[in-house]
Design an enzyme around this catalytic site. Structure first.
Site, PDB file in Angstrom:
ATOM      1  N   CYS A  89      12.125  -0.585  11.746  1.00 31.51           N
ATOM      2  CA  CYS A  89      11.022  -0.776  12.137  1.00 31.51           C
ATOM      3  C   CYS A  89      10.727  -1.193  13.715  1.00 31.51           C
ATOM      4  CB  CYS A  89      10.172  -2.073  11.419  1.00 31.51           C
ATOM      5  SG  CYS A  89      10.336  -1.766   9.699  1.00 31.51           S
TER       6      CYS A  89
ATOM      7  N   HIS B  89       1.751  -0.090   8.776  1.00 33.28           N
ATOM      8  CA  HIS B  89       2.711  -0.091   9.229  1.00 33.28           C
ATOM      9  C   HIS B  89       3.727   1.197   8.961  1.00 33.28           C
ATOM     10  CE1 HIS B  89       6.646  -1.248  10.739  1.00 33.28           C
ATOM     11  NE2 HIS B  89       6.980  -1.770   9.590  1.00 33.28           N
TER      12      HIS B  89
ATOM     13  N   CYS C 287      10.323  -7.258  13.749  1.00 34.90           N
ATOM     14  CA  CYS C 287      11.331  -7.603  12.769  1.00 34.90           C
ATOM     15  C   CYS C 287      11.725  -6.123  12.371  1.00 34.90           C
ATOM     16  CB  CYS C 287      10.932  -8.519  11.779  1.00 34.90           C
ATOM     17  SG  CYS C 287       9.627  -8.061  10.856  1.00 34.90           S
TER      18      CYS C 287
HETATM   19  C1  LIG Z   1      10.553  -4.893   8.990  1.00 30.83           C
HETATM   20  C2  LIG Z   1       9.561  -4.517   8.275  1.00 30.83           C
HETATM   21  O1  LIG Z   1       8.384  -4.147   8.771  1.00 30.83           O
HETATM   22  S1  LIG Z   1       9.574  -4.691   6.753  1.00 30.83           S
HETATM   23  C3  LIG Z   1       8.083  -3.953   5.943  1.00 30.83           C
HETATM   24  C4  LIG Z   1       8.450  -2.916   5.548  1.00 30.83           C
HETATM   25  N1  LIG Z   1       7.236  -2.377   4.615  1.00 30.83           N
HETATM   26  C5  LIG Z   1       7.250  -2.590   3.481  1.00 30.83           C
HETATM   27  O2  LIG Z   1       8.190  -3.296   2.732  1.00 30.83           O
HETATM   28  C6  LIG Z   1       6.148  -2.088   2.760  1.00 30.83           C
HETATM   29  C7  LIG Z   1       5.691  -3.091   1.738  1.00 30.83           C
HETATM   30  N2  LIG Z   1       4.548  -2.876   0.772  1.00 30.83           N
HETATM   31  C8  LIG Z   1       4.538  -2.263  -0.319  1.00 30.83           C
HETATM   32  O3  LIG Z   1       5.795  -1.796  -0.741  1.00 30.83           O
HETATM   33  C9  LIG Z   1       3.295  -1.886  -1.016  1.00 30.83           C
HETATM   34  O4  LIG Z   1       2.278  -1.662  -0.151  1.00 30.83           O
HETATM   35  C10 LIG Z   1       2.838  -3.186  -1.913  1.00 30.83           C
HETATM   36  C11 LIG Z   1       3.908  -3.144  -2.966  1.00 30.83           C
HETATM   37  C12 LIG Z   1       2.688  -4.250  -1.296  1.00 30.83           C
HETATM   38  C13 LIG Z   1       1.350  -2.803  -2.726  1.00 30.83           C
HETATM   39  O5  LIG Z   1       1.676  -1.711  -3.238  1.00 30.83           O
HETATM   40  P1  LIG Z   1       0.464  -1.160  -4.237  1.00 30.83           P
HETATM   41  O6  LIG Z   1       0.226  -1.804  -5.116  1.00 30.83           O
HETATM   42  O7  LIG Z   1       0.318   0.438  -4.131  1.00 30.83           O
HETATM   43  O8  LIG Z   1      -0.929  -1.316  -3.051  1.00 30.83           O
HETATM   44  P2  LIG Z   1      -2.681  -1.067  -3.405  1.00 30.83           P
HETATM   45  O9  LIG Z   1      -2.972  -0.722  -1.949  1.00 30.83           O
HETATM   46  O10 LIG Z   1      -2.676  -0.157  -4.261  1.00 30.83           O
HETATM   47  O11 LIG Z   1      -3.016  -2.554  -3.615  1.00 30.83           O
HETATM   48  C14 LIG Z   1      -2.856  -3.310  -4.734  1.00 30.83           C
HETATM   49  C15 LIG Z   1      -4.331  -3.953  -4.958  1.00 30.83           C
HETATM   50  O12 LIG Z   1      -4.503  -4.880  -4.097  1.00 30.83           O
HETATM   51  C16 LIG Z   1      -5.816  -4.548  -3.462  1.00 30.83           C
HETATM   52  N3  LIG Z   1      -5.684  -4.826  -1.934  1.00 30.83           N
HETATM   53  C17 LIG Z   1      -4.700  -4.639  -1.198  1.00 30.83           C
HETATM   54  N4  LIG Z   1      -5.214  -5.281  -0.003  1.00 30.83           N
HETATM   55  C18 LIG Z   1      -6.344  -5.763   0.051  1.00 30.83           C
HETATM   56  C19 LIG Z   1      -6.988  -6.746   0.814  1.00 30.83           C
HETATM   57  N5  LIG Z   1      -6.627  -6.761   2.201  1.00 30.83           N
HETATM   58  N6  LIG Z   1      -8.463  -6.950   0.305  1.00 30.83           N
HETATM   59  C20 LIG Z   1      -8.654  -6.766  -0.951  1.00 30.83           C
HETATM   60  N7  LIG Z   1      -7.943  -6.253  -1.861  1.00 30.83           N
HETATM   61  C21 LIG Z   1      -6.647  -5.538  -1.480  1.00 30.83           C
HETATM   62  C22 LIG Z   1      -6.151  -3.114  -3.617  1.00 30.83           C
HETATM   63  O13 LIG Z   1      -7.362  -2.703  -3.563  1.00 30.83           O
HETATM   64  C23 LIG Z   1      -5.392  -2.913  -5.054  1.00 30.83           C
HETATM   65  O14 LIG Z   1      -6.413  -3.081  -5.844  1.00 30.83           O
HETATM   66  P3  LIG Z   1      -6.668  -2.498  -7.356  1.00 30.83           P
HETATM   67  O15 LIG Z   1      -5.221  -2.248  -7.919  1.00 30.83           O
HETATM   68  O16 LIG Z   1      -7.734  -3.024  -7.889  1.00 30.83           O
HETATM   69  O17 LIG Z   1      -6.852  -0.892  -6.746  1.00 30.83           O
END
Ligand SMILES: CC(=O)SCCNC(=O)CCNC(=O)[C@H](O)C(C)(C)COP(=O)(O)OP(=O)(O)OC[C@H]1O[C@@H](n2cnc3c(N)ncnc32)[C@H](O)[C@@H]1OP(=O)(O)O
Length: 430
Positions: free
Chosen positions: A91, A387, A417
């Site tokens: 990242c 991201h 990070c």
């Molecule tokens: C060094 C670095 O940067 S490390 C970081 C690297 N990046 C990562 O690791 C990515 C991490 N993220 C992920 O793996 C995924 O996005 C997860 C597991 C967190 C979520 O994945 P998903 O479950 O597919 O997310 P999704 O977008 O469907 O959201 C799940 C639910 O939360 C809800 N939701 C998410 N964000 C919001 C919000 N801000 N407000 C309201 N509801 C929300 C969605 O609408 C969805 O609801 P639903 O099930 O009723 O449709």
């Protein structure tokens, strides 16, 4: 060797970020980086020009993209004599690319350069499994029909079709980034309400920045998107509070899990680019300087054997950079701390406030102290924008440079990070 010169951030261009498997599902890394670069070339009149260097990268890329950046440059309107190469620091890639370009400009090796980054989790490189891969390579190099049949006989039914899917996990621990961050959140007692509040603010501030037209000269619409697709201006404390934890949900501390889809950055597709140059080049081309790229520092933590926390390297990099620059943590007008997870931002701030951490881990006489939270990610960050791993650095550099330009003077801190226990940080000044 020439003495160090000032490095100007001239501007940036990115495409709006899209949710994984959504609007950019059929776009490749090359398509998206190409679109971001084309927009930059058009904005700054670079068509036909030979730029000193273009440095970019992708965290997830296909084997065919061995030098993705050069291919993108060859497909762009830049002079094809422009050298270009890929780098990869998870990242931190986009910011590290900017540091490499800035250093060459500072040393007088180039006058102007472009840094960038791109990622897609929609078009992740699926590989066939190890056995199948080796067999196919042998098959390709077998010279006679007999030899080919002999190799082909090794293929077992169905076995070849089991692919290796890239996981968002650390190879040495098997834990996802989110599960690592969940351990750190517990270690620093980062509570759920504070994480949700940070997420809410990120969405509200990004939405306000779009409404003000802040991104009008930092972005090129792409495949029908004019704003980041993950942005939820209508999110609320109630909605965020209703989401179930998704990381740290296994093991003895499962009951204490706080990280949700709302306070974690989402899987995202997108690309960004930034134009950096010497002061002379900017003047010769009549281009205004948004900010100066003045300091940078990278650090790494031993998350495998130690208890420092996978995503905590910026907590070490920033104090080192401050010491070299002769600055205090409070000497900034803007803090751009990449929101990999809300808990990562809050754990980093808690570490800098902790007398024990600052004494024992950083060897300081006093804690770095707290920051004015009103100056943190003032136009939102990765929780709202999304991201696309390698593209985040470019988004942040361009955003911060424009903020400093609008303010007319001041200083901004960047902290990113990265997987592998690394952190990339920088300071921009105006
Ligand atoms: C060094 C670095 O940067 S490390 C970081 C690297 N990046 C990562 O690791 C990515 C991490 N993220 C992920 O793996 C995924 O996005 C997860 C597991 C967190 C979520 O994945 P998903 O479950 O597919 O997310 P999704 O977008 O469907 O959201 C799940 C639910 O939360 C809800 N939701 C998410 N964000 C919001 C919000 N801000 N407000 C309201 N509801 C929300 C969605 O609408 C969805 O609801 P639903 O099930 O009723 O449709």
């Amino acid at each position: 060797m020439q003495s160090v010169r000032r490095v100007a951030v001239i501007g940036g261009n990115r495409i709006p970020f899209a949710r994984s498997n959504s609007r950019y599902a059929h776009a490749s890394n090359a398509d998206m980086l190409g679109a971001a670069l084309d927009g930059l070339v058009a904005r700054f009149g670079l068509a036909g020009q030979r730029v000193g260097e273009v440095v970019a990268g992708a965290v997830l890329k296909h084997s065919r993209d061995f030098n993705l950046t050069r291919e993108v440059v060859l497909g762009s309107r830049l002079d094809p004599h422009t050298p270009a190469y890929d780098i990869q620091q998870a990242c931190g890639t986009g910011l590290e690319a900017a540091i490499l370009v800035a250093n060459k400009i500072a040393l007088g090796q180039i006058e102007v350069g472009i840094a960038g980054g791109v990622d897609t989790t929609s078009d992740a490189p699926l590989a066939v499994n190890e056995d199948m891969r080796r067999t196919l390579i042998q098959l390709n190099s077998a010279r006679t029909l007999g030899a080919r049949l002999k190799v082909a006989a090794k293929l077992r039914p169905l076995q070849p079709f089991k692919p290796e899917i890239p996981r968002n996990a650390e190879p040495r621990t098997g834990l996802s980034m989110g599960d690592h961050a969940a351990v750190t959140a517990l270690r620093w007692n980062v509570d759920r309400a504070a994480q949700d509040e940070l997420a809410l603010r990120s969405h509200q501030r990004l939405a306000a920045a779009y409404d003000k037209g802040f991104f009008d000269d930092l972005m090129t619409p792409y495949l029908g998107l004019t704003r980041d697709q993950n942005l939820r201006p209508d999110t609320s404390p109630e909605k965020l509070g209703s989401l179930k934890p998704v990381f740290g949900t296994k093991g003895p501390d499962a009951e204490r899990a706080t990280m949700t889809a709302g306070n974690s950055s989402p899987l995202t597709d997108g690309a960004s680019t930034v134009l950096l140059a010497s002061e002379e080049w900017a003047r010769e081309h009549s281009l205004p300087v948004l900010a100066w790229f003045s300091w940078s520092e990278t650090a790494a933590v031993d998350f495998v054997h130690g208890d420092e926390g996978l995503l905590m390297a910026p907590a070490y990099a920033v104090p080192r950079m401050l010491a070299r620059a002769g600055l205090k943590l409070q000497d900034f007008d803007f803090y751009e701390i990449h929101e990999a997870f809300a808990s990562q931002v809050l754990a980093t701030l808690a570490a800098w406030e902790s007398p024990e951490f600052c004494a024992e881990r950083l060897g300081l006489d006093a804690p770095l102290g707290s920051i004015d939270r009103g100056k943190l990610n003032v136009n939102g960050s990765s929780l709202a924008a999304g991201h696309p791993f390698a593209a985040t650095g470019g988004r942040i550099v361009a955003t911060l440079a424009k903020l400093l330009d609008a303010k007319g003077s001041g200083r901004g801190l960047i902290s990113i990070c990265a997987a592998g226990g690394q952190g990339v940080t920088a300071i921009l000044e105006r």
